[in-house]
Design a protein around this motif. Sequence first.
Motif, PDB file in Angstrom:
ATOM      1  N   THR A  78       0.832  -1.206   0.000  1.00 27.78           N
ATOM      2  CA  THR A  78       0.000   0.000   0.000  1.00 27.78           C
ATOM      3  C   THR A  78       0.865   1.252   0.000  1.00 27.78           C
ATOM      4  O   THR A  78       0.619   2.195  -0.761  1.00 27.78           O
ATOM      5  N   ALA A  79       1.891   1.264   0.836  1.00 28.42           N
ATOM      6  CA  ALA A  79       2.784   2.420   0.918  1.00 28.42           C
ATOM      7  C   ALA A  79       3.505   2.638  -0.405  1.00 28.42           C
ATOM      8  O   ALA A  79       3.620   3.773  -0.886  1.00 28.42           O
ATOM      9  N   ALA A  80       3.982   1.558  -1.005  1.00 22.21           N
ATOM     10  CA  ALA A  80       4.726   1.672  -2.265  1.00 22.21           C
ATOM     11  C   ALA A  80       3.848   2.226  -3.381  1.00 22.21           C
ATOM     12  O   ALA A  80       4.265   3.101  -4.144  1.00 22.21           O
ATOM     13  N   ARG A 111       8.923   7.650   5.907  1.00 26.38           N
ATOM     14  CA  ARG A 111       9.944   6.665   6.291  1.00 26.38           C
ATOM     15  C   ARG A 111       9.624   6.067   7.659  1.00 26.38           C
ATOM     16  O   ARG A 111       9.721   4.856   7.859  1.00 26.38           O
ATOM     17  N   GLU A 112       9.233   6.916   8.605  1.00 22.66           N
ATOM     18  CA  GLU A 112       8.934   6.456   9.967  1.00 22.66           C
ATOM     19  C   GLU A 112       7.821   5.408   9.973  1.00 22.66           C
ATOM     20  O   GLU A 112       7.944   4.370  10.640  1.00 22.66           O
ATOM     21  N   ARG A 113       6.758   5.657   9.238  1.00 21.88           N
ATOM     22  CA  ARG A 113       5.626   4.725   9.228  1.00 21.88           C
ATOM     23  C   ARG A 113       6.015   3.386   8.613  1.00 21.88           C
ATOM     24  O   ARG A 113       5.627   2.330   9.115  1.00 21.88           O
ATOM     25  N   ALA A 131      15.635  -2.571   3.906  1.00 18.05           N
ATOM     26  CA  ALA A 131      14.379  -2.866   3.208  1.00 18.05           C
ATOM     27  C   ALA A 131      13.697  -1.581   2.774  1.00 18.05           C
ATOM     28  O   ALA A 131      13.256  -1.461   1.616  1.00 18.05           O
ATOM     29  N   TYR A 132      13.609  -0.590   3.673  1.00 13.33           N
ATOM     30  CA  TYR A 132      12.943   0.657   3.290  1.00 13.33           C
ATOM     31  C   TYR A 132      13.741   1.402   2.228  1.00 13.33           C
ATOM     32  O   TYR A 132      13.165   1.926   1.263  1.00 13.33           O
ATOM     33  N   ALA A 133      15.061   1.454   2.385  1.00 13.54           N
ATOM     34  CA  ALA A 133      15.891   2.163   1.406  1.00 13.54           C
ATOM     35  C   ALA A 133      15.725   1.548   0.017  1.00 13.54           C
ATOM     36  O   ALA A 133      15.598   2.264  -0.984  1.00 13.54           O
ATOM     37  N   THR A 134      15.712   0.223  -0.040  1.00 15.75           N
ATOM     38  CA  THR A 134      15.554  -0.460  -1.327  1.00 15.75           C
ATOM     39  C   THR A 134      14.173  -0.212  -1.907  1.00 15.75           C
ATOM     40  O   THR A 134      14.026   0.055  -3.109  1.00 15.75           O
ATOM     41  N   LEU A 135      13.157  -0.285  -1.061  1.00 22.45           N
ATOM     42  CA  LEU A 135      11.786  -0.038  -1.511  1.00 22.45           C
ATOM     43  C   LEU A 135      11.647   1.384  -2.068  1.00 22.45           C
ATOM     44  O   LEU A 135      11.058   1.594  -3.136  1.00 22.45           O
ATOM     45  N   GLY A 200      11.055 -11.679  -1.342  1.00 29.34           N
ATOM     46  CA  GLY A 200      12.443 -11.808  -0.906  1.00 29.34           C
ATOM     47  C   GLY A 200      12.646 -11.294   0.507  1.00 29.34           C
ATOM     48  O   GLY A 200      13.391 -11.885   1.296  1.00 29.34           O
ATOM     49  N   LEU A 201      11.974 -10.194   0.848  1.00 30.12           N
ATOM     50  CA  LEU A 201      12.098  -9.655   2.205  1.00 30.12           C
ATOM     51  C   LEU A 201      11.516 -10.617   3.241  1.00 30.12           C
ATOM     52  O   LEU A 201      12.043 -10.739   4.357  1.00 30.12           O
ATOM     53  N   GLU A 202      10.438 -11.302   2.887  1.00 28.47           N
ATOM     54  CA  GLU A 202       9.857 -12.276   3.817  1.00 28.47           C
ATOM     55  C   GLU A 202      10.840 -13.398   4.104  1.00 28.47           C
ATOM     56  O   GLU A 202      10.982 -13.839   5.244  1.00 28.47           O
ATOM     57  N   ARG A 203      11.554 -13.839   3.063  1.00 25.13           N
ATOM     58  CA  ARG A 203      12.549 -14.903   3.286  1.00 25.13           C
ATOM     59  C   ARG A 203      13.643 -14.407   4.227  1.00 25.13           C
ATOM     60  O   ARG A 203      14.056 -15.127   5.157  1.00 25.13           O
TER      61      ARG A 203
END
Length: 208
Positions: A78-80, A111-113, A131-135, A200-203
């Motif tokens: 949703t954020a993405a 970013r905080e959320r 993860a956030y930086a990559t997203l 991938g992040l879940e793994r």
Amino acid sequence: MPLERIVSTALQIVDEEGADALSMRTLAQRLGSGTATLYRHFDNRAALIAHVVDRMFGAVELNGDELHAMAWQEALRTAAHTMFDALSRHQNAARLMVERVPLGPKAMAVRERCVAVLLDSGFPPRLAAHAYATLARYVLGFAVQVNHHEGAGQSEDAQAAAVFESVDPDLFPATLTVASEMPVPIEEEFSFGLDLLLTGLERLRVEG
């Protein structure tokens, strides 16, 4: 003069004419004021640009409570998509983010959320940060490529499709095999790649 009006006008200049067109003088002329008024708000053009970028993030409306009520994958999805929609409406301004990490209050709130969702879902701090930086980089990369000109995107896709369909089968047999599926609409590319990223992040989350 209200800061909000100044920054909104600056963003409008960037949207219409590109980042290179934004200067203190150009902005002052558009506002019908003198540059001295602007320098009371911004020390230099870089400070003005930082405000323009953060103004753009103001369109990224994320409700922290709603995100936390979702599974983390759905929250980040949703954020993405929300970020993608907002940034792609301001491609010229979004390109400014390639040069510097956005640190304004609105960007920090986004970013905080997102990072809070990751931390609360069991991601260790280092993985949550990565993860956030990559997203964010992923979203930005797609947002600056969206073609919003009426009919232009469809025309370019049609030209590309014709090329794919007419390649030499001896030189490009694999391309010809998938030609009917190309080019992939950018919105579909975005969703497909986002799903791969989240999987991938879940793994990595499970592996700790």
